[in-house]
Structures are given as structure tokens and as C-alpha cells.
Scaffold this motif. Sequence first.
Motif, PDB file in Angstrom:
ATOM      1  N   ARG A 166      37.097  39.653  36.787  1.00  0.00           N
ATOM      2  CA  ARG A 166      37.102  39.785  35.325  1.00  0.00           C
ATOM      3  C   ARG A 166      37.844  41.039  34.909  1.00  0.00           C
ATOM      4  NH1 ARG A 166      33.187  43.676  34.892  1.00  0.00           N
ATOM      5  NH2 ARG A 166      31.556  43.563  36.435  1.00  0.00           N
ATOM      6  N   ARG A 167      38.229  41.091  33.688  1.00  0.00           N
ATOM      7  CA  ARG A 167      38.868  42.292  33.139  1.00  0.00           C
ATOM      8  C   ARG A 167      37.796  43.349  32.928  1.00  0.00           C
ATOM      9  NH1 ARG A 167      44.043  41.089  31.619  1.00  0.00           N
ATOM     10  NH2 ARG A 167      44.401  38.896  31.166  1.00  0.00           N
ATOM     11  N   GLY A 168      38.141  44.586  33.220  1.00  0.00           N
ATOM     12  CA  GLY A 168      37.299  45.762  33.001  1.00  0.00           C
ATOM     13  C   GLY A 168      35.858  45.536  32.650  1.00  0.00           C
ATOM     14  N   ASN A 169      35.531  45.652  31.368  1.00  0.00           N
ATOM     15  CA  ASN A 169      34.124  45.573  30.974  1.00  0.00           C
ATOM     16  C   ASN A 169      33.744  44.217  30.378  1.00  0.00           C
ATOM     17  OD1 ASN A 169      35.578  45.889  28.669  1.00  0.00           O
ATOM     18  ND2 ASN A 169      34.696  47.846  28.078  1.00  0.00           N
ATOM     19  N   ALA A 170      34.538  43.190  30.595  1.00  0.00           N
ATOM     20  CA  ALA A 170      34.184  41.842  30.150  1.00  0.00           C
ATOM     21  C   ALA A 170      32.988  41.349  30.960  1.00  0.00           C
ATOM     22  CB  ALA A 170      35.367  40.894  30.325  1.00  0.00           C
ATOM     23  N   SER A 171      32.141  40.544  30.327  1.00  0.00           N
ATOM     24  CA  SER A 171      30.951  40.074  31.040  1.00  0.00           C
ATOM     25  C   SER A 171      31.180  38.741  31.751  1.00  0.00           C
ATOM     26  CB  SER A 171      29.769  39.963  30.076  1.00  0.00           C
ATOM     27  OG  SER A 171      30.105  39.087  29.018  1.00  0.00           O
ATOM     28  N   VAL A 187      36.944  47.738  41.999  1.00  0.00           N
ATOM     29  CA  VAL A 187      37.808  47.880  40.824  1.00  0.00           C
ATOM     30  C   VAL A 187      39.244  48.076  41.286  1.00  0.00           C
ATOM     31  CG1 VAL A 187      38.301  49.287  38.791  1.00  0.00           C
ATOM     32  CG2 VAL A 187      35.934  48.907  39.485  1.00  0.00           C
ATOM     33  N   GLU A 211      31.137  44.987  44.516  1.00  0.00           N
ATOM     34  CA  GLU A 211      32.212  44.975  43.524  1.00  0.00           C
ATOM     35  C   GLU A 211      33.301  45.943  43.934  1.00  0.00           C
ATOM     36  OE1 GLU A 211      30.221  43.721  39.285  1.00  0.00           O
ATOM     37  OE2 GLU A 211      30.824  45.796  39.548  1.00  0.00           O
ATOM     38  N   HIS A 225      34.016  40.850  41.917  1.00  0.00           N
ATOM     39  CA  HIS A 225      32.638  40.798  42.415  1.00  0.00           C
ATOM     40  C   HIS A 225      32.606  39.726  43.503  1.00  0.00           C
ATOM     41  CE1 HIS A 225      28.257  41.142  42.331  1.00  0.00           C
ATOM     42  NE2 HIS A 225      28.267  39.843  42.555  1.00  0.00           N
ATOM     43  N   GLY A 267      42.260  48.113  36.274  1.00  0.00           N
ATOM     44  CA  GLY A 267      40.821  48.105  36.033  1.00  0.00           C
ATOM     45  C   GLY A 267      40.131  46.763  36.197  1.00  0.00           C
ATOM     46  N   ARG A 268      40.824  45.775  36.700  1.00  0.00           N
ATOM     47  CA  ARG A 268      40.216  44.458  36.902  1.00  0.00           C
ATOM     48  C   ARG A 268      39.104  44.593  37.946  1.00  0.00           C
ATOM     49  NH1 ARG A 268      42.023  39.542  35.017  1.00  0.00           N
ATOM     50  NH2 ARG A 268      41.603  37.784  36.382  1.00  0.00           N
ATOM     51  N   VAL A 269      37.977  43.913  37.726  1.00  0.00           N
ATOM     52  CA  VAL A 269      36.808  44.035  38.597  1.00  0.00           C
ATOM     53  C   VAL A 269      36.614  42.744  39.392  1.00  0.00           C
ATOM     54  CG1 VAL A 269      34.313  44.408  38.677  1.00  0.00           C
ATOM     55  CG2 VAL A 269      35.702  45.632  36.997  1.00  0.00           C
TER      56      VAL A 269
END
Length: 127
Positions: free
Chosen positions: A43-48, A103, A101, A118, A114-116
Motif C-alpha cells: 500500500r501507499r504510505g499511510n493508506a489503510s 518500507v 512490514e 506487509h 514510502g510504499r509499505v
Amino acid sequence: MMHRRGNEASLRYEARRQREDESPRLHAEVPTLESLKLEIEERRGNASNPETTYIRRIVVESAPALFALVCGERDCEDGGHDITYAVMAGLRRGSTKFEGEDVCHGSVRTTTCGRVLHYKATATYRP
């Protein structure tokens, strides 16, 4: 411009392939490992909500003991997710389930990617 990007991608692919070829084999590092499945969400940075999800089933008998995944951001340069240390630590402990996870520290134009990523690992072992 497109030709240059193609050449850069080709060079990155060759470097990654060489790194895989030079890595020890997974079955040699964890001889009792029978199967390994990685469930990946990115997911992108802080997207849930994840933008990308997939399952990667590892062929233990021939796979390198290397878990370096490309970044899912198409415009990311010099990024990716190397989860080798964490995955190998879980496997060496004999864990049947573990997750983590990572980053991406690559760049997209003038900013950090910043893509995360998991991951959830599921492993089975021979007695």
C-alpha cells in the motif's frame, strides 16, 4: 527516454538475477523446511487498504535464501523490499507463522517512495 528506462530496468533485472544465483539455497540454510508461502500486501504510505495483494509460493528445493521483492510503485527508482533477514530469522526459529512490514526507501521523482509491504509467512517443516 523510454529506451533508457528499458535499459535501466534490464540492468536492474540482471543484477537481481546475479544476486539470486550467488545466494545460498534455501534448502541448505533451513534443511527441515518443507513449504513456504508468503502472502503479500502493498500500500501507499499511510493508506489503510492495500493496493496490491498476491501470494508467493516458494519452491524450497531450488529457491535462493533471498527475499528481495520489487517495489509495486511503477515510477519508483532504486527502491524495493529486502525482507531476507526477517524471513530467514523466522525460518531458522522454526516458526510456522510470522509476519512483518518493510518500507520502500526508493524515490518517486523528488520524494521518497514510502510504499509499505506487509507480509505473512506460513511455513511447514519435516520432523
